[in-house]
Design an enzyme around this catalytic site. Sequence first.
Site, PDB file in Angstrom:
ATOM      1  N   SER A   1       1.031  -0.990  -0.200  1.00  0.00           N
ATOM      2  CA  SER A   1       0.013  -0.050   0.050  1.00  0.00           C
ATOM      3  C   SER A   1       0.800   1.216  -0.045  1.00  0.00           C
ATOM      4  CB  SER A   1      -0.942   0.029   1.298  1.00  0.00           C
ATOM      5  OG  SER A   1      -1.460   1.303   1.651  1.00  0.00           O
TER       6      SER A   1
ATOM      7  N   TYR B   1      -1.349  -1.350  10.602  1.00  0.00           N
ATOM      8  CA  TYR B   1      -1.836  -1.256   9.430  1.00  0.00           C
ATOM      9  C   TYR B   1      -0.357  -0.935   8.489  1.00  0.00           C
ATOM     10  CZ  TYR B   1      -3.469  -1.182   4.751  1.00  0.00           C
ATOM     11  OH  TYR B   1      -3.823  -1.382   3.370  1.00  0.00           O
TER      12      TYR B   1
HETATM   13  N1  LIG Z   1      -8.742  -0.408  -0.738  1.00  0.00           N
HETATM   14  C1  LIG Z   1      -7.736   0.138  -0.484  1.00  0.00           C
HETATM   15  O1  LIG Z   1      -7.745   1.404  -0.668  1.00  0.00           O
HETATM   16  C2  LIG Z   1      -6.211  -0.406  -0.195  1.00  0.00           C
HETATM   17  C3  LIG Z   1      -5.084   0.468  -0.539  1.00  0.00           C
HETATM   18  C4  LIG Z   1      -3.918   0.035  -0.657  1.00  0.00           C
HETATM   19  C5  LIG Z   1      -3.798  -1.454  -0.210  1.00  0.00           C
HETATM   20  N2  LIG Z   1      -4.868  -2.260  -0.237  1.00  0.00           N
HETATM   21  C6  LIG Z   1      -4.683  -3.591   0.036  1.00  0.00           C
HETATM   22  O2  LIG Z   1      -5.352  -4.572  -0.854  1.00  0.00           O
HETATM   23  C7  LIG Z   1      -5.422  -5.797  -0.113  1.00  0.00           C
HETATM   24  C8  LIG Z   1      -7.044  -6.025  -0.633  1.00  0.00           C
HETATM   25  O3  LIG Z   1      -8.007  -5.147  -0.076  1.00  0.00           O
HETATM   26  P1  LIG Z   1      -9.249  -4.636  -0.594  1.00  0.00           P
HETATM   27  O4  LIG Z   1      -9.293  -3.419  -0.691  1.00  0.00           O
HETATM   28  O5  LIG Z   1      -9.455  -5.450  -1.845  1.00  0.00           O
HETATM   29  O6  LIG Z   1     -10.356  -5.030   0.525  1.00  0.00           O
HETATM   30  P2  LIG Z   1     -11.440  -6.170   0.764  1.00  0.00           P
HETATM   31  O7  LIG Z   1     -12.404  -5.973  -0.473  1.00  0.00           O
HETATM   32  O8  LIG Z   1     -11.863  -6.194   2.094  1.00  0.00           O
HETATM   33  O9  LIG Z   1     -10.670  -7.487   0.342  1.00  0.00           O
HETATM   34  C9  LIG Z   1      -9.980  -8.147   1.360  1.00  0.00           C
HETATM   35  C10 LIG Z   1      -9.819  -9.576   1.067  1.00  0.00           C
HETATM   36  O10 LIG Z   1      -9.165 -10.465   1.983  1.00  0.00           O
HETATM   37  C11 LIG Z   1      -9.851 -11.717   2.288  1.00  0.00           C
HETATM   38  N3  LIG Z   1      -9.493 -11.829   3.796  1.00  0.00           N
HETATM   39  C12 LIG Z   1      -9.762 -10.987   4.745  1.00  0.00           C
HETATM   40  N4  LIG Z   1      -9.364 -11.768   5.698  1.00  0.00           N
HETATM   41  C13 LIG Z   1      -9.176 -13.037   5.647  1.00  0.00           C
HETATM   42  C14 LIG Z   1      -8.622 -14.343   6.204  1.00  0.00           C
HETATM   43  N5  LIG Z   1      -8.537 -14.158   7.561  1.00  0.00           N
HETATM   44  N6  LIG Z   1      -8.253 -15.334   5.468  1.00  0.00           N
HETATM   45  C15 LIG Z   1      -8.408 -15.310   4.213  1.00  0.00           C
HETATM   46  N7  LIG Z   1      -8.998 -14.083   3.467  1.00  0.00           N
HETATM   47  C16 LIG Z   1      -9.303 -12.814   4.069  1.00  0.00           C
HETATM   48  C17 LIG Z   1     -11.294 -11.220   2.244  1.00  0.00           C
HETATM   49  O11 LIG Z   1     -12.149 -12.416   1.904  1.00  0.00           O
HETATM   50  P3  LIG Z   1     -13.108 -12.948   2.905  1.00  0.00           P
HETATM   51  O12 LIG Z   1     -13.710 -12.030   3.823  1.00  0.00           O
HETATM   52  O13 LIG Z   1     -14.021 -13.747   2.099  1.00  0.00           O
HETATM   53  O14 LIG Z   1     -12.039 -13.946   3.542  1.00  0.00           O
HETATM   54  C18 LIG Z   1     -11.224 -10.280   1.018  1.00  0.00           C
HETATM   55  O15 LIG Z   1     -11.228 -11.362  -0.279  1.00  0.00           O
HETATM   56  C19 LIG Z   1      -5.359  -5.671   1.200  1.00  0.00           C
HETATM   57  O16 LIG Z   1      -4.128  -6.493   1.452  1.00  0.00           O
HETATM   58  C20 LIG Z   1      -5.233  -4.131   1.540  1.00  0.00           C
HETATM   59  O17 LIG Z   1      -4.573  -3.871   2.601  1.00  0.00           O
HETATM   60  C21 LIG Z   1      -6.286  -1.891  -0.281  1.00  0.00           C
END
Ligand SMILES: NC(=O)c1ccc[n+]([C@@H]2O[C@H](COP(=O)([O-])OP(=O)(O)OC[C@H]3O[C@@H](n4cnc5c(N)ncnc54)[C@H](OP(=O)(O)O)[C@@H]3O)[C@@H](O)[C@H]2O)c1
Length: 262
Positions: free
Chosen positions: A139, A152
Amino acid sequence: MPRYALITGASSGIGLALAEALARRGHALILLARKRDALESIASELTQRFGVDVLYRVCDLSEPLHITGLLHELEQSEKIIDLLVNCAGMGTSGPFLSTDWSREQHLIELNVLALTRLCHALGEHMAQQGGGQILNVASIAAFQPIPLMSSYAASKAYVLHFSEGLREELKSRGVFVSVLCPGPTRTGFFRKAGMQTASMEKGKAMMSAEEVALIAMRGLAKRKAIIHCGWRNRLITLIPRFLPRLLIRKVTARIGRTLASH
Ligand SMILES: NC(=O)c1ccc[n+]([C@@H]2O[C@H](COP(=O)([O-])OP(=O)(O)OC[C@H]3O[C@@H](n4cnc5c(N)ncnc54)[C@H](OP(=O)(O)O)[C@@H]3O)[C@@H](O)[C@H]2O)c1
C-alpha cells in the site's frame, strides 16, 4: 498440465479484480478467501466468461492450521503454481490501546505471517518448477508511519521491505517478486477497518479495483520490483524521502485522525 495462479483475498475488491484480469489473460486460477458462496459464484462466472479452469479453496489465513492444510493439499494435488498473489489483507483504525486485541492479532497474522508463509512454501515450489512470479499487495501506507493506523501501516512497510529483499534473493532461482502499492481504492476495505472515506471521495483520490488490477498486470508483465498505481500515489510515496520524520509524523497524524474519525 495447466499452470495456476493462486490468489488470496479473491472474494472481493482488488483480489477479485486481479482474478478477473488474470482469467481474461487465460490464466488458470485457484481462488482463496473465507467466504465460500462468494468464491463459488466468482469461480463459475470466470470459468464461463473466459473458459479457464478456476478452482477455489476456503481458508482462513489467520489460522496457521488452515494454511498447513492448504499447503498439504496443494502438495498432494501436484498442481504447478507459477504465480502467487498475496492480496488478502485487513486494516484497523483508531487509538491502538482502545482497539480489540484480537483484531490487531488477526491483522498481523493475515497481513504479515500468512503472506510470509505462502512466499516461503510457494517460492520454493516455483524455484523447483523452474521459476515463477510472486505479487505481494502492500500500500502507499507502507512508506511512512500513520498514527491511528499504526499497525496497518507497519504491516505494509513489512510487506514492502520483505518483498524487495526476497526479490533479490530469488531472482537467481527464476522467481520474480513484485510488490503492488495501491493508494485509496474503492472496495469494502475502509468500511471493514472502521475508516471514513468521505474526504477522499470528494476529490479524484480513489481508484477503482479494476484500474489497480490493470496497472498490476502491466507491472507483472514487466517484472517490476515496485508497482505504483498512478502518478499521484507515486508522488505520495516520494514525499517522505525529502521531509524530516518529525514532520512526516505530524502530517500523517492528521490523515490518521481524518480516516479514523467516527
Ligand atoms: N482498498 C484500498 O484502498 C487499499 C489500498 C492499498 C492497499 N490495499 C490492500 O489491498 C488488499 C485487498 O484489499 P481490498 O481493498 O480489496 O479489501 P477487501 O475488499 O476487504 O478484500 C479483502 C480480501 O481479503 C480476504 N480476507 C480477509 N481476511 C481474511 C482471512 N482471515 N483469511 C483469508 N482471506 C481473508 C477477504 O475475503 P473473505 O472476507 O471472504 O475472507 C477479501 O477477499 C489488502 O491487502 C489491502 O491492505 C487496499
